[in-house]
Design a protein around this motif. Sequence first.
Motif, PDB file in Angstrom:
ATOM      1  N   UNK A 142       0.821  -1.218   0.000  1.00  0.00           N
ATOM      2  CA  UNK A 142       0.000   0.000   0.000  1.00  0.00           C
ATOM      3  C   UNK A 142       0.850   1.262   0.000  1.00  0.00           C
ATOM      4  N   UNK A 143       1.978   1.244   0.708  1.00  0.00           N
ATOM      5  CA  UNK A 143       2.872   2.414   0.698  1.00  0.00           C
ATOM      6  C   UNK A 143       3.480   2.615  -0.688  1.00  0.00           C
ATOM      7  N   UNK A 144       3.898   1.532  -1.324  1.00  0.00           N
ATOM      8  CA  UNK A 144       4.456   1.643  -2.678  1.00  0.00           C
ATOM      9  C   UNK A 144       3.428   2.206  -3.650  1.00  0.00           C
ATOM     10  N   UNK A 145       2.179   1.746  -3.547  1.00  0.00           N
ATOM     11  CA  UNK A 145       1.121   2.270  -4.410  1.00  0.00           C
ATOM     12  C   UNK A 145       0.869   3.743  -4.123  1.00  0.00           C
ATOM     13  N   UNK A 146       0.865   4.104  -2.851  1.00  0.00           N
ATOM     14  CA  UNK A 146       0.648   5.505  -2.472  1.00  0.00           C
ATOM     15  C   UNK A 146       1.733   6.406  -3.047  1.00  0.00           C
ATOM     16  N   UNK A 147       2.993   5.987  -2.900  1.00  0.00           N
ATOM     17  CA  UNK A 147       4.092   6.810  -3.405  1.00  0.00           C
ATOM     18  C   UNK A 147       4.098   6.870  -4.925  1.00  0.00           C
ATOM     19  N   UNK A 148       3.727   5.765  -5.576  1.00  0.00           N
ATOM     20  CA  UNK A 148       3.664   5.768  -7.048  1.00  0.00           C
ATOM     21  C   UNK A 148       2.579   6.723  -7.518  1.00  0.00           C
ATOM     22  N   UNK A 149       1.444   6.761  -6.833  1.00  0.00           N
ATOM     23  CA  UNK A 149       0.343   7.671  -7.202  1.00  0.00           C
ATOM     24  C   UNK A 149       0.726   9.130  -6.941  1.00  0.00           C
ATOM     25  N   UNK A 150       1.472   9.389  -5.877  1.00  0.00           N
ATOM     26  CA  UNK A 150       1.885  10.750  -5.553  1.00  0.00           C
ATOM     27  C   UNK A 150       2.879  11.293  -6.579  1.00  0.00           C
ATOM     28  N   UNK A 151       3.722  10.400  -7.119  1.00  0.00           N
ATOM     29  CA  UNK A 151       4.718  10.826  -8.106  1.00  0.00           C
ATOM     30  C   UNK A 151       4.112  11.038  -9.473  1.00  0.00           C
ATOM     31  N   UNK A 152       2.959  10.436  -9.722  1.00  0.00           N
ATOM     32  CA  UNK A 152       2.298  10.568 -11.026  1.00  0.00           C
ATOM     33  C   UNK A 152       2.894   9.593 -12.035  1.00  0.00           C
ATOM     34  N   UNK A 153       2.387   9.641 -13.271  1.00  0.00           N
ATOM     35  CA  UNK A 153       2.861   8.698 -14.284  1.00  0.00           C
ATOM     36  C   UNK A 153       4.334   8.933 -14.626  1.00  0.00           C
ATOM     37  N   UNK A 154       5.028   7.835 -14.853  1.00  0.00           N
ATOM     38  CA  UNK A 154       6.434   7.902 -15.233  1.00  0.00           C
ATOM     39  C   UNK A 154       6.556   8.169 -16.733  1.00  0.00           C
ATOM     40  N   UNK A 155       7.574   8.919 -17.115  1.00  0.00           N
ATOM     41  CA  UNK A 155       7.815   9.203 -18.534  1.00  0.00           C
ATOM     42  C   UNK A 155       8.918   8.349 -19.054  1.00  0.00           C
TER      43      UNK A 155
END
Length: 155
Positions: A142-155
Amino acid sequence: MEKVKNLVTLVNTKMKDAPQPPPLAFTLEDVDIGNGASSVVLVETKAPPPMSQASSNHRLARETYIRAAVAGNSWSCGENAGLHVDEWRERFNAMHTADSPATKRQGFSRARRKLQSEGVILVEDDIYIWHDPEVVDAINLQRNLRFANEEGPQR
């Protein structure tokens, strides 16, 4: 001693002059003993007692520990992951359905003491460490998902 399906749990409920040892858990495994006969052996495992057997305060303590660890900043990944008692208590009290602050305080204290006496959690300097791989995995995921969502899509 308790047996649920193929999980056998042994919990020491009383100690006189020593710390209470953690519970022992075993799975039942079939073994062939020859000539078409079989038997069962106990194989030690780190499986926690089934949550279905837990009290509502125990389940709430588990859920609020996970939520506080996901939302908070004191959680550290790794073998000795832990959560400060204040973060956990705040989340527990917010989700507890009792009207009285005293009832919430008592529920948290009872759940925490029971989990500690069962060896499910350890405490050191107000940092609580939950020893259940499922809880640790749920928090880290859940923390990994939270941080991935906070960073936004990767380019």
